[in-house]
Design a protein around this motif. Structure first.
Motif, PDB file in Angstrom:
ATOM      1  N   PRO A 157       0.819  -1.219   0.000  1.00 21.79           N
ATOM      2  CA  PRO A 157       0.000   0.000   0.000  1.00 21.79           C
ATOM      3  C   PRO A 157       0.850   1.266   0.000  1.00 21.79           C
ATOM      4  CG  PRO A 157      -0.045  -1.052   2.156  1.00 21.79           C
ATOM      5  CD  PRO A 157       0.629  -2.011   1.221  1.00 21.79           C
ATOM      6  N   ASP A 158       2.100   1.135   0.459  1.00 14.39           N
ATOM      7  CA  ASP A 158       3.019   2.276   0.513  1.00 14.39           C
ATOM      8  C   ASP A 158       4.372   1.736   0.954  1.00 14.39           C
ATOM      9  OD1 ASP A 158       4.086   4.816   0.528  1.00 14.39           O
ATOM     10  OD2 ASP A 158       2.442   5.706   1.665  1.00 14.39           O
ATOM     11  N   TYR A 159       5.352   2.611   1.121  1.00 15.65           N
ATOM     12  CA  TYR A 159       6.619   2.212   1.726  1.00 15.65           C
ATOM     13  C   TYR A 159       6.314   1.821   3.175  1.00 15.65           C
ATOM     14  CZ  TYR A 159      11.560   2.288   3.006  1.00 15.65           C
ATOM     15  OH  TYR A 159      12.806   1.935   3.433  1.00 15.65           O
ATOM     16  N   LEU A 160       6.762   0.630   3.592  1.00 11.57           N
ATOM     17  CA  LEU A 160       6.374   0.107   4.894  1.00 11.57           C
ATOM     18  C   LEU A 160       7.569  -0.118   5.811  1.00 11.57           C
ATOM     19  CD1 LEU A 160       3.768  -2.619   3.791  1.00 11.57           C
ATOM     20  CD2 LEU A 160       3.296  -0.313   4.650  1.00 11.57           C
ATOM     21  N   LYS A 161       7.301  -0.078   7.099  1.00 12.63           N
ATOM     22  CA  LYS A 161       8.291  -0.437   8.106  1.00 12.63           C
ATOM     23  C   LYS A 161       8.037  -1.874   8.521  1.00 12.63           C
ATOM     24  CE  LYS A 161      10.131   0.733  12.662  1.00 12.63           C
ATOM     25  NZ  LYS A 161      10.028   1.646  13.840  1.00 12.63           N
ATOM     26  N   PHE A 162       8.982  -2.757   8.229  1.00 15.60           N
ATOM     27  CA  PHE A 162       8.847  -4.174   8.546  1.00 15.60           C
ATOM     28  C   PHE A 162       9.640  -4.482   9.811  1.00 15.60           C
ATOM     29  CE2 PHE A 162       7.751  -3.967   4.113  1.00 15.60           C
ATOM     30  CZ  PHE A 162       6.782  -4.947   3.950  1.00 15.60           C
ATOM     31  N   ASN A 163       8.964  -5.047  10.791  1.00 19.63           N
ATOM     32  CA  ASN A 163       9.611  -5.362  12.061  1.00 19.63           C
ATOM     33  C   ASN A 163      10.263  -6.744  12.002  1.00 19.63           C
ATOM     34  OD1 ASN A 163       8.727  -2.928  13.317  1.00 19.63           O
ATOM     35  ND2 ASN A 163       6.685  -3.843  13.519  1.00 19.63           N
ATOM     36  N   LEU A 164      11.277  -6.839  11.175  1.00 19.08           N
ATOM     37  CA  LEU A 164      11.988  -8.097  10.978  1.00 19.08           C
ATOM     38  C   LEU A 164      13.485  -7.834  10.984  1.00 19.08           C
ATOM     39  CD1 LEU A 164       9.903  -9.455   7.972  1.00 19.08           C
ATOM     40  CD2 LEU A 164       9.855 -10.404  10.273  1.00 19.08           C
ATOM     41  N   GLU A 165      14.197  -8.613  11.776  1.00 20.42           N
ATOM     42  CA  GLU A 165      15.649  -8.501  11.773  1.00 20.42           C
ATOM     43  C   GLU A 165      16.200  -9.134  10.497  1.00 20.42           C
ATOM     44  OE1 GLU A 165      17.658  -6.953  13.856  1.00 20.42           O
ATOM     45  OE2 GLU A 165      15.930  -6.255  15.010  1.00 20.42           O
ATOM     46  N   PRO A 166      17.172  -8.502   9.853  1.00 27.11           N
ATOM     47  CA  PRO A 166      17.752  -9.077   8.636  1.00 27.11           C
ATOM     48  C   PRO A 166      18.367 -10.449   8.914  1.00 27.11           C
ATOM     49  CG  PRO A 166      18.384  -6.779   8.879  1.00 27.11           C
ATOM     50  CD  PRO A 166      17.735  -7.181  10.171  1.00 27.11           C
ATOM     51  N   VAL A 167      18.157 -11.367   7.987  1.00 24.36           N
ATOM     52  CA  VAL A 167      18.704 -12.724   8.084  1.00 24.36           C
ATOM     53  C   VAL A 167      19.658 -12.932   6.912  1.00 24.36           C
ATOM     54  CG1 VAL A 167      18.187 -15.191   8.085  1.00 24.36           C
ATOM     55  CG2 VAL A 167      16.606 -13.579   9.187  1.00 24.36           C
ATOM     56  N   PRO A 168      20.953 -13.121   7.160  1.00 25.68           N
ATOM     57  CA  PRO A 168      21.910 -13.341   6.069  1.00 25.68           C
ATOM     58  C   PRO A 168      21.597 -14.636   5.316  1.00 25.68           C
ATOM     59  CG  PRO A 168      23.032 -12.797   8.124  1.00 25.68           C
ATOM     60  CD  PRO A 168      21.604 -13.073   8.478  1.00 25.68           C
ATOM     61  N   LYS A 169      22.072 -14.724   4.087  1.00 27.15           N
ATOM     62  CA  LYS A 169      21.752 -15.885   3.254  1.00 27.15           C
ATOM     63  C   LYS A 169      22.284 -17.187   3.835  1.00 27.15           C
ATOM     64  CE  LYS A 169      23.846 -16.621  -0.560  1.00 27.15           C
ATOM     65  NZ  LYS A 169      24.298 -16.516  -1.963  1.00 27.15           N
ATOM     66  N   HIS A 170      23.336 -17.144   4.633  1.00 28.40           N
ATOM     67  CA  HIS A 170      23.902 -18.364   5.193  1.00 28.40           C
ATOM     68  C   HIS A 170      23.364 -18.686   6.587  1.00 28.40           C
ATOM     69  CE1 HIS A 170      26.634 -18.834   1.873  1.00 28.40           C
ATOM     70  NE2 HIS A 170      27.080 -17.604   2.044  1.00 28.40           N
ATOM     71  N   SER A 171      22.426 -17.900   7.060  1.00 32.18           N
ATOM     72  CA  SER A 171      21.888 -18.122   8.403  1.00 32.18           C
ATOM     73  C   SER A 171      20.555 -18.871   8.346  1.00 32.18           C
ATOM     74  CB  SER A 171      21.688 -16.787   9.112  1.00 32.18           C
ATOM     75  OG  SER A 171      21.049 -16.980  10.364  1.00 32.18           O
ATOM     76  N   ASP A 172      20.350 -19.707   9.346  1.00 33.23           N
ATOM     77  CA  ASP A 172      19.118 -20.493   9.458  1.00 33.23           C
ATOM     78  C   ASP A 172      18.091 -19.809  10.362  1.00 33.23           C
ATOM     79  OD1 ASP A 172      17.719 -22.782   8.719  1.00 33.23           O
ATOM     80  OD2 ASP A 172      18.295 -23.870  10.525  1.00 33.23           O
ATOM     81  N   GLN A 173      18.481 -18.733  11.002  1.00 32.07           N
ATOM     82  CA  GLN A 173      17.598 -18.068  11.962  1.00 32.07           C
ATOM     83  C   GLN A 173      16.430 -17.382  11.259  1.00 32.07           C
ATOM     84  OE1 GLN A 173      18.088 -18.377  15.298  1.00 32.07           O
ATOM     85  NE2 GLN A 173      19.772 -19.741  14.704  1.00 32.07           N
ATOM     86  N   GLY A 174      15.257 -17.457  11.880  1.00 34.19           N
ATOM     87  CA  GLY A 174      14.098 -16.728  11.392  1.00 34.19           C
ATOM     88  C   GLY A 174      13.440 -17.289  10.155  1.00 34.19           C
ATOM     89  N   ARG A 175      13.834 -18.470   9.739  1.00 30.63           N
ATOM     90  CA  ARG A 175      13.271 -19.056   8.520  1.00 30.63           C
ATOM     91  C   ARG A 175      12.196 -20.103   8.807  1.00 30.63           C
ATOM     92  NH1 ARG A 175      16.620 -17.967   3.961  1.00 30.63           N
ATOM     93  NH2 ARG A 175      18.673 -17.135   4.509  1.00 30.63           N
ATOM     94  N   HIS A 176      12.353 -20.829   9.898  1.00 30.24           N
ATOM     95  CA  HIS A 176      11.420 -21.903  10.228  1.00 30.24           C
ATOM     96  C   HIS A 176      10.068 -21.357  10.692  1.00 30.24           C
ATOM     97  CE1 HIS A 176      14.055 -25.417   9.918  1.00 30.24           C
ATOM     98  NE2 HIS A 176      15.024 -24.627  10.365  1.00 30.24           N
ATOM     99  N   ASN A 177       9.032 -22.155  10.459  1.00 33.28           N
ATOM    100  CA  ASN A 177       7.675 -21.845  10.950  1.00 33.28           C
ATOM    101  C   ASN A 177       7.154 -20.509  10.436  1.00 33.28           C
ATOM    102  OD1 ASN A 177       7.586 -24.268  12.430  1.00 33.28           O
ATOM    103  ND2 ASN A 177       8.680 -23.299  14.136  1.00 33.28           N
ATOM    104  N   PHE A 178       7.585 -20.139   9.261  1.00 36.40           N
ATOM    105  CA  PHE A 178       7.053 -18.931   8.632  1.00 36.40           C
ATOM    106  C   PHE A 178       5.621 -19.195   8.169  1.00 36.40           C
ATOM    107  CE2 PHE A 178       6.470 -16.241   4.801  1.00 36.40           C
ATOM    108  CZ  PHE A 178       6.676 -14.998   5.377  1.00 36.40           C
TER     109      PHE A 178
END
Length: 223
Positions: A157-178
């Motif tokens: 709808p517009d430029y948004l603020k996403f409350n998500l910490e960046p996850v590097p391509k080699h990291s497994d954090q924050g990917r499961h149970n999406f």
């Protein structure tokens, strides 16, 4: 878990024969060929409730198209693809790549695995988007069957603020149970503008891909 490969082949033949008009309508949203395809292969309702309006153009290095459920090898999708769509220059977009076929350890919790998330993409300039989850290719676990890897594009709808910490391509954090549905609801993204998907299953290349490209702190990525 979705493992019916015969069904995929039958659907391909079925669509080639021009029978897609037999599928039911979604109602208020225009029921396009892509949404019919997503529904028949259970991307609807497994990942989304209403299908995209157009096919998303996804091309991997070597001119390999990730299109309409084609089965690709893990080695073919190791590197980040090019994604193209017709965009308005004054709009922002969100791109999601998710795998809904990861065996869930705690059902019925969401069992999607997030492979890529880019937000606030101006127009179709992917390189200027905010990469919140770095791209990682398909490396399905041995014995887990055929996985669907689903690309979804949303117009914000517009430029948004996403409350998500960046996850590097080699990291497994924050990917499961999406959960795509929960994410879309939280940020009021509405219905997907475009989408596509490919399928992949374990092969002998997967262990090497884990070791070479997806290792972090001694732990390989799960999928």
């Amino acid at each position: 878990m979705w493992t019916n490969r015969t069904r995929l082949l039958c659907l391909w033949l079925w669509l080639c024969l021009g029978k897609a008009h037999c599928l039911p309508e979604t109602g208020k949203i225009r029921d396009t060929d892509v949404s019919k395809f997503f529904r028949h292969l259970d991307v609807i309702p497994d990942v989304i409730a209403v299908g995209p309006q157009d096919f998303l153009n996804v091309t991997y290095p070597g001119n390999i198209n990730a299109d309409r459920g084609v089965q690709l090898q893990a080695l073919q999708v190791r590197d980040e693809p090019k994604v193209n769509w017709i965009a308005g220059k004054d709009y922002y977009y969100t791109l999601i790549l998710t795998d809904p076929d990861v065996p869930s350890k705690v059902p019925p919790q969401p069992n999607e695995y997030l492979h890529w998330l880019v937000v606030n993409i101006p127009g179709n300039q992917m390189g200027l988007g905010d990469v919140r989850v770095g791209y990682t290719g398909a490396t399905p676990a041995k014995g887990s069957g055929l996985h669907r890897y689903v690309f979804l594009l949303y117009k914000q709808p517009d430029y948004l603020k996403f409350n998500l910490e960046p996850v590097p391509k080699h990291s497994d954090q924050g990917r499961h149970n999406f959960s795509t549905k929960a994410f879309v609801k939280q940020y009021e993204l509405g219905f997907p503008l475009a989408g596509n998907f490919f399928t992949c299953e374990w092969s002998t290349d997967v262990p090497a891909l884990h070791k070479a490209n997806h290792e972090t702190e001694g732990r390989p990525l799960s999928f």
